[in-house]
Structure formats: C-alpha cells, structure tokens
Design a protein around this motif. Structure first.
Motif, PDB file in Angstrom:
ATOM      1  N   LEU A 171      70.065  44.706  -1.015  1.00  0.00           N
ATOM      2  CA  LEU A 171      70.348  44.381  -2.408  1.00  0.00           C
ATOM      3  C   LEU A 171      70.692  45.634  -3.204  1.00  0.00           C
ATOM      4  CD1 LEU A 171      67.562  41.728  -3.129  1.00  0.00           C
ATOM      5  CD2 LEU A 171      70.011  41.323  -2.826  1.00  0.00           C
ATOM      6  N   VAL A 178      74.384  46.388  -2.604  1.00  0.00           N
ATOM      7  CA  VAL A 178      75.205  45.449  -3.372  1.00  0.00           C
ATOM      8  C   VAL A 178      75.217  45.844  -4.848  1.00  0.00           C
ATOM      9  CG1 VAL A 178      75.390  43.054  -4.168  1.00  0.00           C
ATOM     10  CG2 VAL A 178      74.894  43.540  -1.763  1.00  0.00           C
ATOM     11  N   LYS A 179      74.058  46.186  -5.395  1.00  0.00           N
ATOM     12  CA  LYS A 179      73.974  46.568  -6.809  1.00  0.00           C
ATOM     13  C   LYS A 179      74.821  47.803  -7.101  1.00  0.00           C
ATOM     14  CE  LYS A 179      70.504  48.997  -8.513  1.00  0.00           C
ATOM     15  NZ  LYS A 179      70.968  50.062  -9.436  1.00  0.00           N
ATOM     16  N   THR A 188      77.424  38.792  -6.795  1.00  0.00           N
ATOM     17  CA  THR A 188      76.451  39.278  -5.810  1.00  0.00           C
ATOM     18  C   THR A 188      76.743  38.723  -4.425  1.00  0.00           C
ATOM     19  OG1 THR A 188      74.735  39.497  -7.503  1.00  0.00           O
ATOM     20  CG2 THR A 188      74.010  39.331  -5.208  1.00  0.00           C
ATOM     21  N   GLY A 238      76.113  44.287 -12.502  1.00  0.00           N
ATOM     22  CA  GLY A 238      75.115  44.407 -11.446  1.00  0.00           C
ATOM     23  C   GLY A 238      73.704  44.082 -11.897  1.00  0.00           C
ATOM     24  N   VAL A 263      71.928  41.145  -9.687  1.00  0.00           N
ATOM     25  CA  VAL A 263      71.377  41.554  -8.393  1.00  0.00           C
ATOM     26  C   VAL A 263      70.284  42.590  -8.583  1.00  0.00           C
ATOM     27  CG1 VAL A 263      73.071  43.393  -7.975  1.00  0.00           C
ATOM     28  CG2 VAL A 263      71.969  42.268  -6.055  1.00  0.00           C
TER      29      VAL A 263
END
Length: 330
Positions: free
Chosen positions: A37, A40-41, A70, A294, A297
C-alpha cells in the motif's frame, strides 16, 4: 484488560531497553505488512494531473495518467512489474521503520516522563503531555531516519520504464554513492522541512488521541485484533493523517527532485522549490485536490499500519516484561 483502570500509559510500560526492542519489532512487522500500500500511495502522490489539461494537437489522443485509483494502480504495478514491485524500497524502509520505531517510542517515554515530573503548577494535562511527547518523539525520529525515508521513496517511484530510460538506481549501495556524488549530503534531506512540519502535529495528535481512546475502548467487547490497542491506533491514525496529509504530498514531491527527477514512473514530475513553493505550484497546476492525491490509500494503509504497530508494540512489550520476570525468578 477489564476497564480503564487496567490500562497503563505508554510512559509507564517496561524499561528503556524493552521500549527500544518493542519499538523496533513493531516497526519491522508493521512495515512488511503495509509495504504494498505504501508503494501504491507513493506512485499516486508523485503523479501530477493537470486541473485543466491542455488540448492535444488534432488527431492525437489526450494523454492519460498511468495511475488513477488505488485499485488500478495496484493492478498496473502487478501487470507491468510483477508482485515483487510492491515491496520496492523495502530494504531501506525496513531499516527506517526499525530505527524510527525504536527512536519514537524511546523518545516518547522519556519526554512524557520528564513532563509528568515537572512541579505541580507546570505539569501539563495528560492530553497535553501525550501531544507534546508524541510531537517531540516524531520530530526526533523523523530527523534521525530521514535519509532512509528519501531512499524508500525514490526506490518505490521506480517502475517499468521504456528500454531507453534506465531506473535511477540499480541498488541501495549505488543510490547512496550516486546521491553523494551528484547532490552532496544535502541531497539526502530534500523535503525535510515538509517532513518535520508534517510530523510534529501528526504524531502529537496521534499519541494524544491514542492515549485517550485506549482506556475508553478497553471495556468494549469484540475489539479488532483482540484489544483496544489496535482500535485506538486505527482511529487516532485516520484523524491525524487526514489533518496533515498535504504536507506528506509536498514531502514526497520534494524527495524526488534532483538529477534523477525524470527517471521515475507516472509521467514527468515538475520541478519544485521549497515547501510553500511546492504548495503553490501544486494548487495552481492541479487544484487543491492535488495536495490530497493518494489520501484514500494512505488512510487504508495508515489504519492497519497503526493498528499493527501499536498491537505489536504492546504484545512485544508484554513478552519482554514476562521474560524478564521469568529470568528474575530463576
């Protein structure tokens, strides 16, 4: 834990070395659990999206951002880079979280104890004590571990690129030598101002909310992960993370400035200078929403990260205290 009276403040738990060990263990476990995560952020935060895109020449399609949501970002990374990419930058990040956790909890305990020991007219309230101790601990831990945070961000920002564009860094050792050679020691501290401006209120809010929520939630049944520690960590993290998220975005954008700026995925990252300059540039180019890119997420990540951190810390501390008592009885 049967009630409020059974919950000890963090400053009263364990001795100094037990706090260091429990904090390091909590950081290690938490980082590995939320690494995907975090990648991804970072990808979402670094990708600029124009508020008013320019019209492309006739016959050419409007360029689309590589990362949008996300889920789509997660699927894009898996499709183009494989599952291992979700742990990019994990080596410096693991070192970061271990050192950060040990420094943070040790500093918090020391600061809270010193504040509580002040003479009666000057003793702050429990909430103020938690806020000041948390803010001080977070600031110190951030300053001490910031180069690792910058390396984590730069590695996480590297992805599948056209063959003509090589990744900025092939290894951790090369990244350190390259930054030193091309940017100097100051290169490891790009965005530190935004990081400190973010972490002081964030950790102050987090610890004050956590210390207040934990005894209030302790009597309630069916707490997640078996106790109020995780639930209090989740709620405290969501509130404090949302309050200071724009500065986190600014920090990430500043961390990838420098000679390797064009080597990261998600489109060319604009050049930014300073915290206020970055805020103005992002708002002008992307609108105020750009500062919150972001956030979704980040909250999804922050909740389990804080829950795992606080739950692991309390369990590790309990195990270390029990081990010491067992040795003492022998």
């Amino acid at each position: 834990m049967s009630g409020k009276e059974d919950v000890a403040p963090l400053k009263d738990e364990g001795n100094r070395w037990q706090v260091v060990c429990a904090g390091g263990i909590a950081g290690l476990v938490s980082r590995f659990a939320i690494a995907p995560l975090d990648v991804v952020k970072i990808r979402l935060q670094l990708q600029p999206r124009l508020r008013h895109p320019t019209t492309p020449p006739p016959g050419l399609p409007l360029p689309q951002p590589l990362y949008t949501t996300t889920l789509s970002t997660l699927l894009t990374i898996l499709r183009t880079e494989g599952v291992r990419a979700l742990w990019k930058g994990n080596l410096p990040a693991e070192a970061l979280y271990v050192l950060y956790g040990a420094t943070q909890f040790t500093s918090y305990r020391l600061c809270a104890s010193q504040l509580a020991a002040l003479p009666a007219p000057y003793t702050p309230s429990p909430t103020a004590t938690s806020f000041l101790a948390g803010a001080t601990a977070g600031t110190l831990a951030t300053a001490c571990t910031y180069p690792l945070d910058l390396l984590r961000t730069r590695f996480a920002a590297q992805g599948a690129r056209p063959s003509a564009l090589r990744p900025a860094y092939a290894s951790l050792r090369f990244s350190v030598s390259d930054i030193l050679a091309r940017e100097g020691p100051r290169g490891f501290f790009r965005g530190l101002g935004a990081g400190l401006a973010q972490i002081f209120p964030y950790m102050g809010l987090f610890f004050s909310l956590y210390e207040g929520l934990r005894p209030a939630l302790a009597p309630l049944p069916l707490m997640p992960l078996g106790g109020a520690d995780a639930a209090a960590g989740v709620l405290a993290s969501i509130v404090s993370k949302t309050a200071v998220f724009p500065l986190d975005t600014v920090r990430k954008r500043l961390q990838v400035q420098g000679p390797t700026r064009a080597s990261y995925v998600g489109g060319d990252i604009p050049a930014y200078r300073g915290v206020l300059g970055t805020v103005r540039a992002v708002v002008a180019r992307e609108g105020a929403r750009g500062l919150y890119r972001g956030l979704g997420v980040s909250l999804i990540k922050a909740a389990p990260a804080s829950a795992v951190t606080m739950w692991t810390y309390e369990r590790a501390m309990g195990a270390l205290v029990a081990l010491e008592e067992a040795w003492a009885e022998e």
